[in-house]
Design a protein around this motif. Structure first.
Motif, PDB file in Angstrom:
ATOM      1  N   HIS A 154      -6.617   2.495  -4.372  1.00 55.14           N
ATOM      2  CA  HIS A 154      -7.048   1.869  -5.326  1.00 55.14           C
ATOM      3  C   HIS A 154      -8.343   2.276  -5.326  1.00 55.14           C
ATOM      4  CE1 HIS A 154      -6.666  -0.106  -1.656  1.00 55.14           C
ATOM      5  NE2 HIS A 154      -7.503  -0.176  -1.861  1.00 55.14           N
ATOM      6  N   GLY A 197      -1.983   5.365  -5.288  1.00 53.34           N
ATOM      7  CA  GLY A 197      -2.227   3.738  -5.182  1.00 53.34           C
ATOM      8  C   GLY A 197      -0.840   3.174  -4.971  1.00 53.34           C
ATOM      9  N   LEU A 250       0.780   2.093  -2.390  1.00 51.05           N
ATOM     10  CA  LEU A 250       0.477   2.077  -0.769  1.00 51.05           C
ATOM     11  C   LEU A 250       1.335   2.467   0.179  1.00 51.05           C
ATOM     12  CD1 LEU A 250      -1.667  -1.053   0.208  1.00 51.05           C
ATOM     13  CD2 LEU A 250      -2.842   1.638  -0.586  1.00 51.05           C
ATOM     14  N   GLY A 265      -6.070   2.346   4.280  1.00 55.77           N
ATOM     15  CA  GLY A 265      -6.751   1.085   4.428  1.00 55.77           C
ATOM     16  C   GLY A 265      -6.098   0.522   5.421  1.00 55.77           C
ATOM     17  N   ASP A 266      -6.789  -0.374   5.961  1.00 59.76           N
ATOM     18  CA  ASP A 266      -5.816  -1.398   6.815  1.00 59.76           C
ATOM     19  C   ASP A 266      -4.764  -2.528   6.900  1.00 59.76           C
ATOM     20  OD1 ASP A 266      -7.701  -3.114   5.916  1.00 59.76           O
ATOM     21  OD2 ASP A 266      -8.951  -3.653   8.056  1.00 59.76           O
ATOM     22  N   GLY A 267      -4.975  -2.874   5.596  1.00 61.51           N
ATOM     23  CA  GLY A 267      -4.010  -3.495   4.878  1.00 61.51           C
ATOM     24  C   GLY A 267      -3.257  -2.747   4.408  1.00 61.51           C
ATOM     25  N   GLU A 268      -3.114  -1.143   4.809  1.00 62.96           N
ATOM     26  CA  GLU A 268      -1.904  -0.608   4.456  1.00 62.96           C
ATOM     27  C   GLU A 268      -1.003  -0.331   5.224  1.00 62.96           C
ATOM     28  OE1 GLU A 268      -3.333   3.602   3.467  1.00 62.96           O
ATOM     29  OE2 GLU A 268      -1.189   4.195   2.521  1.00 62.96           O
ATOM     30  N   GLU A 288       2.467  -0.877   5.160  1.00 63.90           N
ATOM     31  CA  GLU A 288       3.639  -0.135   5.067  1.00 63.90           C
ATOM     32  C   GLU A 288       4.319   0.141   5.988  1.00 63.90           C
ATOM     33  OE1 GLU A 288       5.584   0.003   1.931  1.00 63.90           O
ATOM     34  OE2 GLU A 288       3.867  -1.030   0.732  1.00 63.90           O
ATOM     35  N   ASN A 291     -12.005  -2.391   7.854  1.00 64.55           N
ATOM     36  CA  ASN A 291     -12.663  -3.434   7.815  1.00 64.55           C
ATOM     37  C   ASN A 291     -12.671  -5.174   7.929  1.00 64.55           C
ATOM     38  OD1 ASN A 291     -10.581  -4.182   5.074  1.00 64.55           O
ATOM     39  ND2 ASN A 291     -11.969  -2.803   4.004  1.00 64.55           N
ATOM     40  N   GLN A 348      -9.893  -6.831   6.225  1.00 60.71           N
ATOM     41  CA  GLN A 348      -9.887  -7.219   4.280  1.00 60.71           C
ATOM     42  C   GLN A 348      -8.480  -6.754   3.887  1.00 60.71           C
ATOM     43  OE1 GLN A 348     -11.477 -10.243   4.385  1.00 60.71           O
ATOM     44  NE2 GLN A 348     -13.421  -9.804   5.726  1.00 60.71           N
ATOM     45  N   HIS A 351     -12.314  -7.041  -3.246  1.00 63.93           N
ATOM     46  CA  HIS A 351     -11.515  -6.276  -2.723  1.00 63.93           C
ATOM     47  C   HIS A 351     -11.604  -5.490  -4.541  1.00 63.93           C
ATOM     48  CE1 HIS A 351      -7.846  -4.255  -2.510  1.00 63.93           C
ATOM     49  NE2 HIS A 351      -6.868  -5.133  -3.661  1.00 63.93           N
TER      50      HIS A 351
HETATM   51  C1  LIG Z   1       3.141   0.035  -2.177  1.00 65.47           C
HETATM   52  C2  LIG Z   1       2.484  -1.596  -2.044  1.00 65.47           C
HETATM   53  N1  LIG Z   1       2.091  -2.679  -2.165  1.00 65.47           N
HETATM   54  C3  LIG Z   1       1.707  -3.267  -2.730  1.00 65.47           C
HETATM   55  C4  LIG Z   1      -0.157  -3.031  -3.341  1.00 65.47           C
HETATM   56  C5  LIG Z   1      -0.770  -4.104  -3.459  1.00 65.47           C
HETATM   57  N2  LIG Z   1      -1.324  -3.900  -2.925  1.00 65.47           N
HETATM   58  C6  LIG Z   1      -2.985  -3.125  -3.605  1.00 65.47           C
HETATM   59  S1  LIG Z   1      -4.716  -2.794  -2.367  1.00 65.47           S
HETATM   60  C7  LIG Z   1      -3.893  -3.714  -1.499  1.00 65.47           C
HETATM   61  C8  LIG Z   1      -4.839  -4.497   0.142  1.00 65.47           C
HETATM   62  C9  LIG Z   1      -4.559  -3.092   0.555  1.00 65.47           C
HETATM   63  O1  LIG Z   1      -5.077  -3.254   1.612  1.00 65.47           O
HETATM   64  P1  LIG Z   1      -6.285  -2.524   2.626  1.00 65.47           P
HETATM   65  O2  LIG Z   1      -5.374  -1.278   2.813  1.00 65.47           O
HETATM   66  O3  LIG Z   1      -6.958  -2.996   3.431  1.00 65.47           O
HETATM   67  O4  LIG Z   1      -7.312  -2.482   1.156  1.00 65.47           O
HETATM   68  P2  LIG Z   1      -8.937  -3.149   1.006  1.00 65.47           P
HETATM   69  O5  LIG Z   1      -8.334  -4.559   0.217  1.00 65.47           O
HETATM   70  O6  LIG Z   1      -9.448  -2.770   2.503  1.00 65.47           O
HETATM   71  O7  LIG Z   1      -9.621  -1.950   0.332  1.00 65.47           O
HETATM   72  C10 LIG Z   1      -2.122  -4.134  -2.208  1.00 65.47           C
HETATM   73  C11 LIG Z   1      -1.493  -5.309  -1.555  1.00 65.47           C
HETATM   74  C12 LIG Z   1       0.054  -1.402  -3.397  1.00 65.47           C
HETATM   75  N3  LIG Z   1      -1.246  -1.178  -4.354  1.00 65.47           N
HETATM   76  N4  LIG Z   1       1.212  -0.374  -2.366  1.00 65.47           N
END
Ligand SMILES: Cc1ncc(C[n+]2csc(CCOP(=O)(O)OP(=O)(O)O)c2C)c(N)n1
Ligand SMILES: [Mg+2]
Length: 277
Positions: A67, A115, A117, A145-148, A151, A176, A178, A254
């Motif tokens: 993203h 994309g 994740l 990403g940290d949210g990534e 997974e 980050n 976030q 975001h």
């Molecule tokens: C498999 C999958 N699940 C959910 C999403 C939806 N999604 C897109 S970005 C995101 C958050 C990711 O957080 P992070 O990796 O920390 O990115 P940041 O917000 O810091 O850019 C989510 C859940 C996705 N793209 N792929």
């Protein structure tokens, strides 16, 4: 170093202009990771903008958190993979610059679709193993990403890479704090991710991803840690939205585009150093 900082300023301008131009996209993570991309593409990586999909004899970078494509596209264009003016087509119909990178459009510099994740580290490991089999000394880089890290596939890959001694891989986590729905602590607490990578058998370092001197020094350090039986992870502390004061540290940026007024406010904080597209 001064030149790298100037490039980063232009890339940040490109990011906010691209996302504004499309009225959609992801400025927060893109701005936070700008210094890292600048360091990689303009200093650290051995790579050839005369793009070759197989990357034989080159270092390779895989963006797993797809993203944040605006920073990737700008870094590629500014380092010569395609014309800078094509950045104006970001997220437009029939553009090669899709919201999330895809190979179908044959945009030079893009080797995987991302994309969805969680997948990029697995691909990076495959490429790193292929380089070993081919006797190539180059390094494979990936960004996450940290949210990534929520997974599960990531942790399978982390375990696999350690077991198979994939020591020509440097994976960086954009720490980050976030993610899309809020701070990572609220959505899914990550704990100490550095200790987690260590526990899985990786060599790790931490860096300030928004301090160019530290980014360059740390990437050089990470390179020196390759070839020693362990994959290398960089815990990269960044500020989401870095460089645009009203976007900093706020998960709401975001994946939201600035409006006309916000764009002007943002651009006033980011000197035009290489010329806008
Ligand atoms: C498999 C999958 N699940 C959910 C999403 C939806 N999604 C897109 S970005 C995101 C958050 C990711 O957080 P992070 O990796 O920390 O990115 P940041 O917000 O810091 O850019 C989510 C859940 C996705 N793209 N792929
Ligand atoms: Mg994040």
């Amino acid at each position: 170093m001064a030149e790298l900082k100037q490039i980063a300023s232009q890339i940040r301008r490109d990011i906010v202009r691209m996302v504004h131009g499309a009225s959609s996209g992801h400025p927060g993570g893109s701005l936070g990771c700008t210094d890292f991309f600048t360091a990689l593409y303009f200093n650290v990586m051995k790579h050839d903008p005369a793009f070759n999909m197989n990357a034989t004899g080159e270092d390779v970078f895989f963006l797993s958190n797809g993203h944040i494509s605006p920073v990737f596209y700008s870094a590629l264009a500014r380092s010569g993979y395609f014309e800078v003016k094509e950045l104006a087509t970001f997220r437009k119909l029939n553009s090669r610059l899709q919201g999330h990178p895809a190979t179908h459009e044959h945009l030079p510099g893009i080797r995987i679709a991302s994309g969805s994740l969680g997948q990029g580290m697995s691909v990076a490991i495959g490429a790193a193993l292929a380089k070993k089999l081919n006797g190539e000394k180059n390094i494979v880089y990936s960004l996450h990403g940290d949210g990534e890290l929520d997974e599960g596939q990531i942790w399978e890959a982390v375990m696999f890479a350690a077991h198979h001694k994939v020591d020509n891989l440097i994976s960086t986590v954009d720490w980050n704090g976030q993610q899309i729905d809020g701070p990572t602590d609220k959505v899914m607490g990550l704990g100490n991710i550095r200790s987690k990578f260590e526990a899985f058998g990786w060599a790790t370092i931490e860096m300030n991803g928004n301090d160019m001197d530290d980014v360059i020094a740390s990437l050089q350090k990470a390179k020196s840690m390759t070839g020693k039986d362990r994959p290398v992870a960089i815990m990269m502390h960044t500020v989401m939205g870095k460089g645009v004061d009203f976007m900093e540290n706020d998960h709401n940026w975001h994946g939201v585009a600035p409006n006309d007024e916000q764009l002007q406010k943002a651009l006033a904080q980011l000197p035009e150093t290489l010329g806008d597209y």
